[in-house]
Design a protein around this motif. Structure first.
Motif, PDB file in Angstrom:
ATOM      1  N   ALA A 191      31.482  33.145  45.180  1.00 16.43           N
ATOM      2  CA  ALA A 191      32.134  32.656  43.972  1.00 16.43           C
ATOM      3  C   ALA A 191      32.811  31.329  44.264  1.00 16.43           C
ATOM      4  CB  ALA A 191      33.159  33.669  43.457  1.00 16.43           C
ATOM      5  N   TYR A 192      32.993  30.555  43.199  1.00 12.44           N
ATOM      6  CA  TYR A 192      33.569  29.223  43.308  1.00 12.44           C
ATOM      7  C   TYR A 192      34.663  29.083  42.245  1.00 12.44           C
ATOM      8  CZ  TYR A 192      28.991  28.659  45.488  1.00 12.44           C
ATOM      9  OH  TYR A 192      27.860  28.825  46.261  1.00 12.44           O
ATOM     10  N   TYR A 193      35.712  28.350  42.588  1.00 15.29           N
ATOM     11  CA  TYR A 193      36.832  28.192  41.668  1.00 15.29           C
ATOM     12  C   TYR A 193      37.329  26.756  41.658  1.00 15.29           C
ATOM     13  CZ  TYR A 193      37.009  33.275  41.763  1.00 15.29           C
ATOM     14  OH  TYR A 193      36.686  34.608  41.668  1.00 15.29           O
ATOM     15  N   ALA A 194      37.811  26.336  40.497  1.00 14.84           N
ATOM     16  CA  ALA A 194      38.544  25.088  40.422  1.00 14.84           C
ATOM     17  C   ALA A 194      39.880  25.265  41.117  1.00 14.84           C
ATOM     18  CB  ALA A 194      38.748  24.690  38.960  1.00 14.84           C
ATOM     19  N   ASP A 195      40.369  24.203  41.725  1.00 13.59           N
ATOM     20  CA  ASP A 195      41.647  24.284  42.431  1.00 13.59           C
ATOM     21  C   ASP A 195      42.771  24.737  41.501  1.00 13.59           C
ATOM     22  OD1 ASP A 195      41.071  21.393  44.594  1.00 13.59           O
ATOM     23  OD2 ASP A 195      40.445  23.485  44.771  1.00 13.59           O
ATOM     24  N   SER A 196      42.682  24.348  40.242  1.00  9.67           N
ATOM     25  CA  SER A 196      43.761  24.645  39.296  1.00  9.67           C
ATOM     26  C   SER A 196      43.873  26.136  38.968  1.00  9.67           C
ATOM     27  CB  SER A 196      43.561  23.854  38.008  1.00  9.67           C
ATOM     28  OG  SER A 196      42.309  24.168  37.416  1.00  9.67           O
ATOM     29  N   VAL A 197      42.824  26.913  39.245  1.00 13.13           N
ATOM     30  CA  VAL A 197      42.857  28.330  38.895  1.00 13.13           C
ATOM     31  C   VAL A 197      42.735  29.240  40.117  1.00 13.13           C
ATOM     32  CG1 VAL A 197      41.810  27.788  36.668  1.00 13.13           C
ATOM     33  CG2 VAL A 197      40.366  28.663  38.517  1.00 13.13           C
ATOM     34  N   LYS A 198      42.490  28.657  41.273  1.00 14.96           N
ATOM     35  CA  LYS A 198      42.295  29.449  42.485  1.00 14.96           C
ATOM     36  C   LYS A 198      43.533  30.293  42.765  1.00 14.96           C
ATOM     37  CE  LYS A 198      39.884  27.217  45.389  1.00 14.96           C
ATOM     38  NZ  LYS A 198      39.430  26.250  46.420  1.00 14.96           N
ATOM     39  N   GLY A 199      43.292  31.571  43.026  1.00 12.58           N
ATOM     40  CA  GLY A 199      44.405  32.484  43.276  1.00 12.58           C
ATOM     41  C   GLY A 199      44.940  33.144  42.025  1.00 12.58           C
ATOM     42  N   ARG A 200      44.572  32.636  40.866  1.00 16.71           N
ATOM     43  CA  ARG A 200      45.025  33.234  39.598  1.00 16.71           C
ATOM     44  C   ARG A 200      43.871  33.844  38.810  1.00 16.71           C
ATOM     45  NH1 ARG A 200      47.013  30.116  35.680  1.00 16.71           N
ATOM     46  NH2 ARG A 200      45.850  28.251  36.261  1.00 16.71           N
ATOM     47  N   PHE A 201      42.702  33.232  38.894  1.00 13.64           N
ATOM     48  CA  PHE A 201      41.538  33.693  38.137  1.00 13.64           C
ATOM     49  C   PHE A 201      40.522  34.324  39.094  1.00 13.64           C
ATOM     50  CE2 PHE A 201      41.702  30.449  34.376  1.00 13.64           C
ATOM     51  CZ  PHE A 201      43.023  30.795  34.141  1.00 13.64           C
ATOM     52  N   THR A 202      39.791  35.321  38.582  1.00 12.54           N
ATOM     53  CA  THR A 202      38.727  35.961  39.351  1.00 12.54           C
ATOM     54  C   THR A 202      37.493  36.120  38.471  1.00 12.54           C
ATOM     55  OG1 THR A 202      40.337  37.207  40.659  1.00 12.54           O
ATOM     56  CG2 THR A 202      38.061  37.968  40.702  1.00 12.54           C
ATOM     57  N   ILE A 203      36.366  35.636  38.962  1.00 15.12           N
ATOM     58  CA  ILE A 203      35.104  35.805  38.253  1.00 15.12           C
ATOM     59  C   ILE A 203      34.349  36.970  38.873  1.00 15.12           C
ATOM     60  CG2 ILE A 203      33.856  34.138  39.702  1.00 15.12           C
ATOM     61  CD1 ILE A 203      32.269  33.333  37.196  1.00 15.12           C
ATOM     62  N   SER A 204      33.694  37.749  38.033  1.00 15.98           N
ATOM     63  CA  SER A 204      32.882  38.857  38.515  1.00 15.98           C
ATOM     64  C   SER A 204      31.735  39.068  37.541  1.00 15.98           C
ATOM     65  CB  SER A 204      33.716  40.137  38.652  1.00 15.98           C
ATOM     66  OG  SER A 204      34.263  40.513  37.394  1.00 15.98           O
TER      67      SER A 204
END
Length: 126
Positions: free
Chosen positions: A58-71
């Motif tokens: 999975a990949y995340y934008a820095d602005s949401v990393k640690g707060r959002f989770t994709i599944s």
């Protein structure tokens, strides 16, 4: 052809959580990499998160990393975005997108996605 419908948006307060869902129909779901993007008024559509078709990366934008989770749940043809600790800057229309694995894919580049949902509004009040 893949048809996708997002749901789960709404109006929440800062610090709250929301879970967005994106249900896909049409061709088999599994051979697609999936992503979430968002667009705030007057701004470009930006990358939020993406998941590989085998769901092992999975990949995340820095602005949401640690707060959002994709599944994703391929059995249900659905991809999710769990959003925690929401802040007003998260306010936007959120779109899910699909990239056929037979084509090139850059998770953070919206141009590499072929199919898009209609979007769901997320509004976070302070």
């Amino acid at each position: 052809q893949v048809h996708m419908v997002e749901s789960g948006g709404g109006l929440v307060q800062a610090g709250d959580s929301l879970r967005l869902s994106c249900a896909a129909s049409g061709r088999p779901f599994s051979p697609y990499n999936m992503g979430w993007f968002r667009q705030a008024p007057g701004k470009e559509r930006e990358f939020v998160a993406a998941v590989y078709w085998r769901a092992d990366n999975a990949y995340y934008a820095d602005s949401v990393k640690g707060r959002f989770t994709i599944s994703r749940d391929s059995a249900k043809n659905t991809v999710y975005l769990q959003m925690n600790s929401l802040i007003p800057e998260d306010t936007a229309v959120y779109y899910c997108a699909a990239n056929p694995i037979s084509t090139s894919w850059s998770p953070r580049e919206k141009e590499t996605y072929d199919y898009w949902g209609q979007g769901t509004q997320v509004t976070v009040s302070s």
